[in-house]
Design a protein around this motif. Sequence first.
Motif, PDB file in Angstrom:
ATOM      1  N   ASP A 138       0.810  -1.214   0.000  1.00  0.00           N
ATOM      2  CA  ASP A 138       0.000   0.000   0.000  1.00  0.00           C
ATOM      3  C   ASP A 138       0.848   1.272   0.000  1.00  0.00           C
ATOM      4  OD1 ASP A 138      -2.306  -1.462  -0.067  1.00  0.00           O
ATOM      5  OD2 ASP A 138      -2.713  -1.331   2.085  1.00  0.00           O
ATOM      6  N   ARG A 139       2.177   1.130   0.155  1.00  0.00           N
ATOM      7  CA  ARG A 139       3.065   2.303   0.079  1.00  0.00           C
ATOM      8  C   ARG A 139       3.957   2.246  -1.161  1.00  0.00           C
ATOM      9  NH1 ARG A 139       5.133   0.863   5.649  1.00  0.00           N
ATOM     10  NH2 ARG A 139       3.558  -0.692   5.268  1.00  0.00           N
ATOM     11  N   LYS A 140       3.722   1.285  -2.056  1.00  0.00           N
ATOM     12  CA  LYS A 140       4.528   1.151  -3.267  1.00  0.00           C
ATOM     13  C   LYS A 140       4.135   2.218  -4.277  1.00  0.00           C
ATOM     14  CE  LYS A 140       6.876  -1.892  -4.664  1.00  0.00           C
ATOM     15  NZ  LYS A 140       8.350  -1.988  -4.848  1.00  0.00           N
ATOM     16  N   ASN A 141       5.034   3.167  -4.493  1.00  0.00           N
ATOM     17  CA  ASN A 141       4.845   4.247  -5.477  1.00  0.00           C
ATOM     18  C   ASN A 141       3.587   5.084  -5.203  1.00  0.00           C
ATOM     19  OD1 ASN A 141       7.198   3.541  -7.105  1.00  0.00           O
ATOM     20  ND2 ASN A 141       6.011   1.726  -7.659  1.00  0.00           N
ATOM     21  N   ASN A 163       0.077  14.553  10.367  1.00  0.00           N
ATOM     22  CA  ASN A 163      -0.156  13.437   9.451  1.00  0.00           C
ATOM     23  C   ASN A 163       1.165  12.753   9.160  1.00  0.00           C
ATOM     24  OD1 ASN A 163      -3.116  13.821   8.518  1.00  0.00           O
ATOM     25  ND2 ASN A 163      -2.218  15.864   8.330  1.00  0.00           N
ATOM     26  N   VAL A 164       1.172  11.418   9.230  1.00  0.00           N
ATOM     27  CA  VAL A 164       2.382  10.652   8.949  1.00  0.00           C
ATOM     28  C   VAL A 164       2.120   9.751   7.748  1.00  0.00           C
ATOM     29  CG1 VAL A 164       4.134   9.085   9.856  1.00  0.00           C
ATOM     30  CG2 VAL A 164       2.972  10.687  11.414  1.00  0.00           C
ATOM     31  N   TYR A 165       3.032   9.835   6.772  1.00  0.00           N
ATOM     32  CA  TYR A 165       2.922   9.064   5.538  1.00  0.00           C
ATOM     33  C   TYR A 165       4.179   8.230   5.328  1.00  0.00           C
ATOM     34  CZ  TYR A 165      -0.676  12.552   4.343  1.00  0.00           C
ATOM     35  OH  TYR A 165      -1.772  13.370   4.352  1.00  0.00           O
ATOM     36  N   ALA A 166       4.022   7.079   4.675  1.00  0.00           N
ATOM     37  CA  ALA A 166       5.151   6.255   4.258  1.00  0.00           C
ATOM     38  C   ALA A 166       5.077   6.023   2.759  1.00  0.00           C
ATOM     39  CB  ALA A 166       5.161   4.924   4.994  1.00  0.00           C
ATOM     40  N   LEU A 167       6.257   5.773   2.166  1.00  0.00           N
ATOM     41  CA  LEU A 167       6.353   5.596   0.716  1.00  0.00           C
ATOM     42  C   LEU A 167       7.544   4.712   0.391  1.00  0.00           C
ATOM     43  CD1 LEU A 167       5.824   6.620  -2.329  1.00  0.00           C
ATOM     44  CD2 LEU A 167       7.510   8.398  -1.785  1.00  0.00           C
ATOM     45  N   GLU A 168       7.374   3.782  -0.543  1.00  0.00           N
ATOM     46  CA  GLU A 168       8.512   3.108  -1.174  1.00  0.00           C
ATOM     47  C   GLU A 168       8.427   3.408  -2.664  1.00  0.00           C
ATOM     48  OE1 GLU A 168      10.792  -1.093  -0.871  1.00  0.00           O
ATOM     49  OE2 GLU A 168       8.830  -1.161  -1.853  1.00  0.00           O
ATOM     50  N   LEU A 169       9.374   4.191  -3.149  1.00  0.00           N
ATOM     51  CA  LEU A 169       9.360   4.654  -4.539  1.00  0.00           C
ATOM     52  C   LEU A 169      10.400   3.883  -5.341  1.00  0.00           C
ATOM     53  CD1 LEU A 169       7.898   6.868  -6.212  1.00  0.00           C
ATOM     54  CD2 LEU A 169       9.835   8.377  -5.705  1.00  0.00           C
ATOM     55  N   ASP A 170       9.957   3.233  -6.412  1.00  0.00           N
ATOM     56  CA  ASP A 170      10.880   2.475  -7.256  1.00  0.00           C
ATOM     57  C   ASP A 170      11.873   3.408  -7.948  1.00  0.00           C
ATOM     58  OD1 ASP A 170       9.718   0.023  -6.651  1.00  0.00           O
ATOM     59  OD2 ASP A 170       8.341   0.096  -8.361  1.00  0.00           O
ATOM     60  N   LYS A 171      13.054   2.904  -8.208  1.00  0.00           N
ATOM     61  CA  LYS A 171      14.086   3.678  -8.904  1.00  0.00           C
ATOM     62  C   LYS A 171      13.547   4.205 -10.231  1.00  0.00           C
ATOM     63  CE  LYS A 171      18.769   3.333 -10.791  1.00  0.00           C
ATOM     64  NZ  LYS A 171      19.964   2.457 -10.979  1.00  0.00           N
ATOM     65  N   GLY A 172      13.771   5.497 -10.457  1.00  0.00           N
ATOM     66  CA  GLY A 172      13.320   6.128 -11.682  1.00  0.00           C
ATOM     67  C   GLY A 172      11.926   6.718 -11.614  1.00  0.00           C
ATOM     68  N   ASN A 173      11.198   6.433 -10.541  1.00  0.00           N
ATOM     69  CA  ASN A 173       9.842   6.970 -10.400  1.00  0.00           C
ATOM     70  C   ASN A 173       9.862   8.320  -9.691  1.00  0.00           C
ATOM     71  OD1 ASN A 173       8.961   4.655 -11.625  1.00  0.00           O
ATOM     72  ND2 ASN A 173       7.505   4.095 -10.024  1.00  0.00           N
ATOM     73  N   ASP A 174       8.774   9.070  -9.880  1.00  0.00           N
ATOM     74  CA  ASP A 174       8.626  10.402  -9.298  1.00  0.00           C
ATOM     75  C   ASP A 174       7.291  10.496  -8.580  1.00  0.00           C
ATOM     76  OD1 ASP A 174      10.131  10.629 -12.041  1.00  0.00           O
ATOM     77  OD2 ASP A 174      10.805  12.360 -10.869  1.00  0.00           O
TER      78      ASP A 174
END
Length: 234
Positions: A138-141, A163-174
């Motif tokens: 649920d935090r992927k990109n 508010n607290v947010y988490a994120l896992e951003l794939d290489k090359g993504n914005d």
Amino acid sequence: MLRKIDNENMGRSNLGWLRSIFHFSFAEYYNPKNIHFGMLRVLNDDMVAHSTGFDLHPHQNMEIISYVVDGELTHGDSMGNKSTISRGHVQYMSAGTGVYHSEHNLGEQTLRFLQIWIIPDKNGYTPSYGDYRFNWEDRKNQWLHMVSSKAGNAPIKINQDVNVYALELDKGNDISFPVGEGRQAYMVQVEGKSTVNTMELNQRDALEILEEDIHISATEPAHIVILEMKKIDL
């Protein structure tokens, strides 16, 4: 306005069983110019050896959030709660009028977690505890909204306008994140690397954001936590 905080300039402690990076003044690290960021009072990046941890100790009038990066975190408290969470999960406690709790690593690997203390909107709340096991995907990109105020819509609700947010951003993504007028945010580059507007952030670096939208580009897989809050001077 953006201000980068290089992790090499943060406070540090090594007790053998516990290695910590202090984003703000804590324990033996004291910097009178670095006490808090708005109502964010403590953000410690803790590495806890297996079969060790923090024995029972008191807290009062603080909203405490624990975000696990690696390993397992086991919580116990004087209210009778006991729970173990792992990577990407969150424990939260409103210390209120006073509570004792413990945090241990009963697993086989080193535990890494972010220990976050937020000053509540008032003192004297009845102590409470909870945890939430978020799905990692649920935090992927995309931004995973984990924590909000009691008036907000996140699964975890605390006694403050944060508010607290988490994120896992794939290489090359914005991805973008808005920080509007009268708001501020604190970003932690938990893992990996990214470019935020024109600034490069490495693992464990942080960024203070005041009333400015940001645009994040992952230069390698990037695990990020952001705390967004009302702009306030304490």
